[in-house]
Scaffold this active site. Structure first.
Site, PDB file in Angstrom:
ATOM      1  N   ARG A   2      11.131   4.940  -4.492  1.00  0.00           N
ATOM      2  CA  ARG A   2      10.936   4.783  -3.051  1.00  0.00           C
ATOM      3  C   ARG A   2      10.734   6.142  -2.362  1.00  0.00           C
ATOM      4  O   ARG A   2       9.863   6.301  -1.515  1.00  0.00           O
ATOM      5  CB  ARG A   2      12.141   4.054  -2.440  1.00  0.00           C
ATOM      6  CG  ARG A   2      12.149   3.956  -0.927  1.00  0.00           C
ATOM      7  CD  ARG A   2      10.999   3.139  -0.372  1.00  0.00           C
ATOM      8  NE  ARG A   2      11.138   2.901   1.051  1.00  0.00           N
ATOM      9  CZ  ARG A   2      10.155   2.445   1.833  1.00  0.00           C
ATOM     10  NH1 ARG A   2       8.962   2.178   1.339  1.00  0.00           N
ATOM     11  NH2 ARG A   2      10.365   2.243   3.111  1.00  0.00           N
TER      12      ARG A   2
ATOM     13  N   ASP B 215       7.460  -3.303  10.976  1.00  0.00           N
ATOM     14  CA  ASP B 215       7.212  -2.639   9.693  1.00  0.00           C
ATOM     15  C   ASP B 215       7.576  -3.643   8.594  1.00  0.00           C
ATOM     16  O   ASP B 215       8.430  -4.521   8.813  1.00  0.00           O
ATOM     17  CB  ASP B 215       8.093  -1.389   9.601  1.00  0.00           C
ATOM     18  CG  ASP B 215       8.124  -0.812   8.202  1.00  0.00           C
ATOM     19  OD1 ASP B 215       7.036  -0.498   7.691  1.00  0.00           O
ATOM     20  OD2 ASP B 215       9.220  -0.698   7.618  1.00  0.00           O
ATOM     21  N   ALA B 216       6.964  -3.527   7.428  1.00  0.00           N
ATOM     22  CA  ALA B 216       7.256  -4.485   6.346  1.00  0.00           C
ATOM     23  C   ALA B 216       8.312  -3.983   5.362  1.00  0.00           C
ATOM     24  O   ALA B 216       9.408  -4.548   5.269  1.00  0.00           O
ATOM     25  CB  ALA B 216       5.965  -4.814   5.590  1.00  0.00           C
ATOM     26  N   TYR B 217       7.989  -2.887   4.650  1.00  0.00           N
ATOM     27  CA  TYR B 217       8.837  -2.445   3.537  1.00  0.00           C
ATOM     28  C   TYR B 217      10.114  -1.766   4.034  1.00  0.00           C
ATOM     29  O   TYR B 217      10.062  -0.732   4.683  1.00  0.00           O
ATOM     30  CB  TYR B 217       8.061  -1.503   2.618  1.00  0.00           C
ATOM     31  CG  TYR B 217       6.776  -2.122   2.098  1.00  0.00           C
ATOM     32  CD1 TYR B 217       6.810  -3.269   1.319  1.00  0.00           C
ATOM     33  CD2 TYR B 217       5.537  -1.576   2.422  1.00  0.00           C
ATOM     34  CE1 TYR B 217       5.641  -3.845   0.849  1.00  0.00           C
ATOM     35  CE2 TYR B 217       4.357  -2.138   1.952  1.00  0.00           C
ATOM     36  CZ  TYR B 217       4.411  -3.280   1.167  1.00  0.00           C
ATOM     37  OH  TYR B 217       3.242  -3.840   0.719  1.00  0.00           O
TER      38      TYR B 217
ATOM     39  N   SER C 109       1.700  -2.204   8.539  1.00  0.00           N
ATOM     40  CA  SER C 109       2.285  -1.639   7.314  1.00  0.00           C
ATOM     41  C   SER C 109       1.346  -0.690   6.586  1.00  0.00           C
ATOM     42  O   SER C 109       0.124  -0.801   6.672  1.00  0.00           O
ATOM     43  CB  SER C 109       2.653  -2.807   6.380  1.00  0.00           C
ATOM     44  OG  SER C 109       2.950  -2.341   5.087  1.00  0.00           O
ATOM     45  N   ASN C 110       1.953   0.229   5.842  1.00  0.00           N
ATOM     46  CA  ASN C 110       1.220   1.113   4.943  1.00  0.00           C
ATOM     47  C   ASN C 110       0.564   0.350   3.788  1.00  0.00           C
ATOM     48  O   ASN C 110      -0.340   0.863   3.137  1.00  0.00           O
ATOM     49  CB  ASN C 110       2.185   2.141   4.325  1.00  0.00           C
ATOM     50  CG  ASN C 110       2.421   3.354   5.217  1.00  0.00           C
ATOM     51  OD1 ASN C 110       1.678   3.609   6.163  1.00  0.00           O
ATOM     52  ND2 ASN C 110       3.480   4.102   4.909  1.00  0.00           N
TER      53      ASN C 110
END
Lengths: 221, 221
Positions: free
Chosen positions: A39, A8-10, A114-115
């Site tokens: 967030r 995942d990125a964030y 990622s989203n």
């Protein structure tokens, strides 16, 4: 058995709260609060839009979540302010252990799922030199829906050409951990904030406090 | 054009934070915080389980959200403590204007459409005498998914035998307002907490601060 690692990125590789610095410059004393509401709304909007079948790409959605946060905190802003702050999403800080830890996951294939929209992921990875370490950067955008929908996780299977039980999925987000484990990945939870396991009826294979610890645990298993 | 009014239950007719009193008795000084985390997690779990196709009924889900909240706040509890606090969901306070305002919505059909399980809704309505005012109490449970999925809102259409454009849907939850409007209802948002409109690309027909004001606005339109 593991052939690929999908990150995942964030929140996992990148600290989304590094935008506090920018927010503090514009709204002194409010940066932390803006970041928290922003967030939370960003995540909520991604879940709710998926449930309502009203997809909007992550860049616009993140901008809307920021507008909401500023409204809720009664802060004034222009369209330019939103663009200015949102632009920080292309320059988020990597967590300090990331680059070194990625080496420890070789020779497995490494990728991001990622989203984020393709454009924002590509620019962020380039700006932080992370693109050089990744075999693939995969966005949910082609499916017009968000995590934790099962078909989103299947994008990694399709892109990497490995079976789902050969993928180690890594996320710091408890709900993403539940979704990816529910789909069928082996899952490592980077519990950066020392939170309880989300009570969603499914638990990660590994619980660690950072990426280096995960690489160590998986390799010594 | 309106033939039926459909109310959300938790947060709209009933104050979910009335459980603070009970929590304060067991955990003095922590009631408000428990209630905030508990409610947030309850909502998140309903969204996430719908996205992951891992439905669990709202009674169990609400208990899990409570366990998470107590864990996160580092509070000790037994299975009995959870049952004891959870039981308050059968005796939530009605908001003060509810009973009188319901009269103002007659002669339209009145009903509840809620995430709650059939048993918890039935007992809550009986314990608060609200069952006498409702023509139907509809739970999402038959579909094994939660709001804001479109098929959930369609349960009201099926149960009440009216078209969706003949239904006024009433909720205090911004995300429920977006979901119900997206489905096709006329929607009134009871903005009890004076929040901004959620930025989900769709806005309610009416924004009011309580049910009495809504009845007045709709009838004088």
């Amino acid at each position: 058995m593991i052939k690929a690692v999908v990150f995942d990125a964030y929140g996992t590789l990148y600290d989304v709260h590094s935008i506090v610095r920018k927010c503090e410059k514009i709204y002194p004393g409010k940066g932390y609060q803006i970041s928290q509401v922003w967030r939370q709304k960003q995540l909520e909007y991604s879940w709710l839009r998926s449930l309502m079948d009203r997809y909007q790409d992550f860049w616009s959605l993140t901008g809307d979540a920021l507008s909401y946060a500023l409204d809720e905190l009664n802060l004034q802003y222009s369209k330019g302010t939103i663009e200015d702050i949102l632009n920080e999403y292309l320059y988020l800080d990597l967590y300090p252990e990331v680059v070194e830890s990625l080496q420890a996951f070789r020779p497995w294939k490494l990728s991001i799922l990622s989203n984020g929209s393709p454009k924002m992921l590509k620019e962020l990875a380039a700006n932080t030199n992370l693109d050089k370490h990744m075999d693939a950067i995969i966005s949910v955008d082609s499916l017009k829906t968000y995590k934790p929908k099962a078909n989103v996780y299947n994008l990694a299977v399709e892109n990497l050409g490995v079976n789902k039980n050969e993928i180690l999925f890594v996320s710091s987000n408890g709900w993403d951990v539940a979704g990816s484990k529910s789909f069928g990945f082996t899952v490592g939870w980077i519990n950066r904030l020392n939170k309880p396991v989300e009570r969603l009826g499914i638990e990660p294979n590994y619980i660690v406090s950072n990426l280096a610890e995960l690489a160590n645990k998986v390799k010594n298993k």
